[in-house]
Each structure stands twice: as structure tokens, then as C-alpha cells.
Write a protein that holds these residues in place. Structure first.
Motif, short mmCIF file in Angstrom:
data_model
loop_
_atom_site.label_atom_id
_atom_site.label_comp_id
_atom_site.label_asym_id
_atom_site.label_seq_id
_atom_site.Cartn_x
_atom_site.Cartn_y
_atom_site.Cartn_z
N TRP A 41 15.58 6.89 -5.27
CA TRP A 41 14.16 6.57 -5.21
C TRP A 41 13.89 5.46 -4.20
O TRP A 41 12.99 5.56 -3.36
CB TRP A 41 13.64 6.19 -6.59
CG TRP A 41 12.21 5.72 -6.61
CD1 TRP A 41 11.72 4.59 -7.18
CD2 TRP A 41 11.07 6.39 -6.04
NE1 TRP A 41 10.36 4.50 -7.00
CE2 TRP A 41 9.94 5.60 -6.30
CE3 TRP A 41 10.91 7.57 -5.33
CZ2 TRP A 41 8.67 5.94 -5.88
CZ3 TRP A 41 9.64 7.92 -4.90
CH2 TRP A 41 8.54 7.11 -5.18
N MET A 42 14.69 4.39 -4.24
CA MET A 42 14.47 3.28 -3.32
C MET A 42 14.73 3.72 -1.88
O MET A 42 14.02 3.29 -0.96
CB MET A 42 15.38 2.11 -3.69
CG MET A 42 15.07 0.82 -2.94
SD MET A 42 13.46 0.15 -3.41
CE MET A 42 13.37 -1.28 -2.31
N THR A 43 15.73 4.55 -1.68
CA THR A 43 16.01 5.07 -0.34
C THR A 43 14.81 5.77 0.25
O THR A 43 14.44 5.57 1.41
CB THR A 43 17.21 6.04 -0.40
OG1 THR A 43 18.37 5.33 -0.85
CG2 THR A 43 17.49 6.64 0.98
N ASN A 44 14.15 6.59 -0.57
CA ASN A 44 13.02 7.38 -0.08
C ASN A 44 11.72 6.59 -0.05
O ASN A 44 10.92 6.73 0.88
CB ASN A 44 12.87 8.64 -0.93
CG ASN A 44 13.92 9.68 -0.61
OD1 ASN A 44 13.78 10.46 0.31
ND2 ASN A 44 15.00 9.66 -1.36
N LEU A 45 11.49 5.72 -1.05
CA LEU A 45 10.22 4.98 -1.04
C LEU A 45 10.16 4.00 0.13
O LEU A 45 9.08 3.75 0.67
CB LEU A 45 9.98 4.28 -2.38
CG LEU A 45 10.64 2.95 -2.71
CD1 LEU A 45 9.93 1.75 -2.09
CD2 LEU A 45 10.66 2.76 -4.24
N TYR A 46 11.31 3.46 0.53
CA TYR A 46 11.31 2.57 1.69
C TYR A 46 10.89 3.34 2.94
O TYR A 46 10.16 2.83 3.79
CB TYR A 46 12.70 1.95 1.89
CG TYR A 46 12.66 0.59 2.54
CD1 TYR A 46 12.76 -0.57 1.77
CD2 TYR A 46 12.51 0.45 3.92
CE1 TYR A 46 12.72 -1.83 2.36
CE2 TYR A 46 12.47 -0.79 4.50
CZ TYR A 46 12.57 -1.92 3.73
OH TYR A 46 12.51 -3.17 4.32
N ASN A 47 11.33 4.59 3.00
CA ASN A 47 10.93 5.44 4.12
C ASN A 47 9.43 5.74 4.06
O ASN A 47 8.74 5.73 5.08
CB ASN A 47 11.74 6.74 4.09
CG ASN A 47 11.45 7.62 5.27
OD1 ASN A 47 11.30 7.17 6.40
ND2 ASN A 47 11.35 8.91 5.02
N PHE A 48 8.91 5.98 2.84
CA PHE A 48 7.48 6.24 2.68
C PHE A 48 6.64 5.05 3.14
O PHE A 48 5.53 5.22 3.67
CB PHE A 48 7.14 6.54 1.22
CG PHE A 48 7.81 7.76 0.65
CD1 PHE A 48 8.23 8.80 1.48
CD2 PHE A 48 8.04 7.87 -0.71
CE1 PHE A 48 8.85 9.92 0.96
CE2 PHE A 48 8.66 8.99 -1.24
CZ PHE A 48 9.06 10.02 -0.41
N MET A 49 7.15 3.84 2.92
CA MET A 49 6.39 2.63 3.22
C MET A 49 6.50 2.20 4.68
O MET A 49 5.87 1.23 5.10
CB MET A 49 6.84 1.49 2.31
CG MET A 49 6.53 1.71 0.83
SD MET A 49 4.76 1.79 0.50
CE MET A 49 4.29 0.09 0.84
N ASP A 50 7.30 2.91 5.45
CA ASP A 50 7.46 2.59 6.87
C ASP A 50 6.42 3.35 7.67
O ASP A 50 6.73 4.30 8.39
CB ASP A 50 8.88 2.95 7.34
CG ASP A 50 9.09 2.63 8.81
OD1 ASP A 50 8.44 1.70 9.32
OD2 ASP A 50 9.92 3.32 9.44
N GLY A 51 5.15 2.91 7.55
CA GLY A 51 4.09 3.62 8.23
C GLY A 51 3.11 2.75 8.98
O GLY A 51 2.11 3.24 9.49
N ALA A 52 3.39 1.45 9.05
CA ALA A 52 2.52 0.53 9.78
C ALA A 52 3.38 -0.49 10.51
O ALA A 52 4.47 -0.85 10.05
CB ALA A 52 1.55 -0.17 8.82
N ASP A 53 2.87 -0.97 11.62
CA ASP A 53 3.63 -1.91 12.46
C ASP A 53 4.07 -3.14 11.65
O ASP A 53 3.26 -3.81 11.01
CB ASP A 53 2.79 -2.38 13.64
CG ASP A 53 2.37 -1.24 14.56
OD1 ASP A 53 2.82 -0.11 14.32
OD2 ASP A 53 1.60 -1.50 15.49
#
Length: 355
Positions: free
Chosen positions: A160-172
């Protein structure tokens, strides 16, 4: 060849609760570390910076992130920052020479390699998700103290943490800032707990990501991409579990430190699931994305997010140094984050109603 760092201080979890004298003793450890050990995170910083500077000269040949209806950026931007981050972390790992942490680093390197391959070959989502599960289980099997139930729970946490960190990488600057502040907090906690190898690894991750922020702070010239966000999320979870199993901190500490990402992603995706939407599809419904869509600049968002991240890191460290105030601090944290989310929800609904 650098000398291997040896653990030579008491790191039992009860030490955090033995009063002011022990707390002062642990804080004094900061002045007992050889200065040359801090060359390790400095090395990670320099290698990441130099790697990315060299790659930026060849950016046209490397993966680009093209804007779409789910993006917050408007111009094509290179997305290979994770290569530099992992180069710095791997270089630091060679200097630290920690056999205990080796399998965690190998797991992160494997996920970075799979993510890089995906950038060029566009691997199916199911293959990538399966790789996340396999790497998580393989890593956890090397750690002591996990029964079958604990292994299942820890695997879910890592994936979950692996994927949620990716989800949150959407702004500078968002994912990079969380890494610098989050792993910086883990550095201090591990140091005070008498775990120098873990402290130096966390410091190296924070330092390497800080070098990446030179290219990613708004307005971003470079994104970290999955090659950076996937292994960073994995490292955050794996090192958190590692610290819990070795008694360096309670599970509440890393949850508090990384709560800005955990809460946003978990609440946003839960709401999407309740609406019957596919949570694994890309979207723009995260709270940080809504702030940008409501008119915030990426710089405003990053600075506000850093303030929240620092506050959560401070609360996490206070939980370690003054556990008697844990209940009060957790209550204040919960109230504060709830008010932030409700305010964004209210403002978002108000704007949509006006339209």
C-alpha cells in the motif's frame, strides 16, 4: 575501504521511557559520531546531483511525462529523476556496508528497475502489482520476529505504501519534500535509538532526494517518475517496519511522520471506491490536486505541504521524546487534519456549485 559501522549502544525500546537522564544521554549521541560518517549522505547528495545533471543533457532520449486530462502540468517534462535518487542511495549503501539493511535496499533497487523498464515497455498493471507483492514478501522474510499474521499485515503495509507514494507524486516538489522531511525524521529517531547504520541510510535517502529537489521544486524541470516514487514508498514502509521490529520506535511514529501522504491517499481512494470508481485508475481527486485545481500555484502547494509535513514530523519526534503526551498529540493531530480535509471538501463543493 571504509570501516563497517558497528552498533555499540543500547537500543531497547524501553529506553525511551526511562526519564530525562536517558533522553539527555541519547541526545548527546549526536556529538559522539565521527564527522566523516556524514560524508556518506553528502556522497549520496553529490552523486544524485551529478547523475541528474548529466542525464538532463540527454533528456530528449529519456522518458517524458506528457500532459493529459489527469495531469496538473501543461508542458512535457522529463521523468527520470528516480534514476539519480537511487544512484545516490545505492552509492551510500556501498559505503555503509550494512548486511542487515541490504535486502531492503535490494528490494528498492528491484522495484526501481521494474519501474524503469515500465517507462520504456509499458508493462501491464497486474505485472507491476505482482512484482510489488513478491518484493515485499521476499524482503519481509529476511526480517526477524514476523509470524504468518504479521507477515500478511506487513506485506499489505509495504504494498500500500509503495503505491500510495506513487499516487501522491503528482505536483511539483510534493513527493521529494515528503522524502526529505520523512526520512530526515527517521534519521533523527534511528540515531537517538542507537542505530547508526539505519540513521545513515535514512540520511542518505533524504540527502539524495534533496539533490533531486534542485530540479523538481516549482517550477519543476524534472519529475522523479515511478523509478523514484515506487522505491521511495517501499523504503518508507520497509524501514518503518524494520525499526518497529528492532524496537527503535513504535508503529505510531512512522505513521505520524508520513501521515500527510497516508491520509490524503487513503481518504481520497476510499471515497472513490465508495462511489464505485476504479481506485487504480489515474485521477485528479486527491486533496492536493484539488488545491491546484482551485487556483493554488505549485509553489504555494509545496510550501504549505512542507509546513504540514514538518508539523507531523515534529509531533512524531515528540511522541518519542515525551510519550506521556502521546494521547493529546494524536488527538490534536487528528482534529487538525480532519479540519484541513473538511475545509478543502467544503471549498471544492462551493466552487463546483458556483459553476
Amino acid at each position: 575501504m571504509p570501516q563497517k559501522i558497528m552498533l555499540a549502544v543500547d537500543c531497547r525500546p524501553a529506553a525511551y521511557r526511562l526519564g530525562t537522564d536517558r533522553t539527555k544521554h541519547r541526545m548527546s549521541l549526536a556529538f559522539q559520531f565521527p564527522l566523516n560518517l556524514w560524508l556518506i549522505p553528502l556522497c549520496a547528495f553529490c552523486i544524485c546531483w551529478l547523475t541528474l545533471a548529466a542525464l538532463m543533457q540527454r533528456a530528449a532520449r529519456l522518458p517524458m511525462d506528457h500532459p493529459n486530462d489527469r495531469s496538473l502540468h501543461v508542458t512535457p517534462t522529463p521523468r527520470f529523476g528516480g534514476i539519480g535518487i537511487m544512484a545516490g542511495v545505492l552509492a551510500a549503501t556501498l559505503l555503509i556496508q550494512s548486511s542487515a539493511l541490504l535486502y531492503i535496499i535490494l528490494g528498492a533497487a528491484a522495484l526501481a528497475a521494474i519501474s524503469l523498464l515500465d517507462d520504456f515497455k509499458n508493462l501491464p498493471v497486474s505485472w507491476r502489482f505482482l512484482a510489488h507483492i513478491v518484493v515485499a514478501i521476499a524482503c519481509l522474510l529476511t526480517l526477524p520476529g514476523l509470524n504468518v499474521g504479521g507477515l500478511i499485515i506487513a506485506t499489505l503495509v509495504l504494498v500500500w505504501m509503495t503505491n500510495l507514494y506513487n499516487f501522491m507524486d503528482g505536483a511539483d516538489g510534493m513527493a521529494g519534500g515528503m522524502a526529505v522531511i520523512g526520512f530526515g525524521a527517521l534519521t533523527v529517531a534511528a540515531w537517538l535509538a542507537g542505530a547508526p547504520e539505519l540513521a545513515l541510510l535514512c540520511a542518505a535517502i533524504a540527502a539524495s532526494t534533496l539533490a533531486f529537489l534542485r530540479f523538481n521544486f516549482p517550477p519543476a524541470r524534472l519529475f522523479m517518475g515511478d523509478t523514484g516514487s515506487i522505491p521511495l514508498g517501499f523504503l518508507a514502509a520497509a524501514l518503518a517496519v524494520y525499526g518497529v521490529l528492532h524496537g527503535y520506535w513504535s508503529i505510531l511514529f512512522p505513521l505520524m511522520v508520513f501521515s500527510p501522504f497516508i491520509v490524503d491517499a487513503s481518504v481520497s481512494l476510499t471515497k472513490r471506491g465508495l462511489r464505485g470508481e476504479k481506485i487504480w485508475h489515474a485521477h485528479r481527486d486527491h486533496y492536493y490536486q484539488r488545491l491546484v485545481r482551485m487556483g493554488w500555484s505549485h509553489r504555494q502547494l509545496a510550501l504549505a505541504a512542507y509546513t504540514l509535513m514538518l508539523a507531523c514530523a515534529f509531533i512524531g519526534m515528540t511522541l518519542i521524546m515525551a510519550p506521556a503526551f502521546a494521547s493529546l498529540l494524536v488527538a490534536l493531530w487528528g482534529i487538525g487534519l480532519t479540519l484541513i480535509l473538511l475545509t478543502i471538501d467544503w471549498r471544492w463543493s462551493h466552487i463546483n456549485h458556483e459553476l
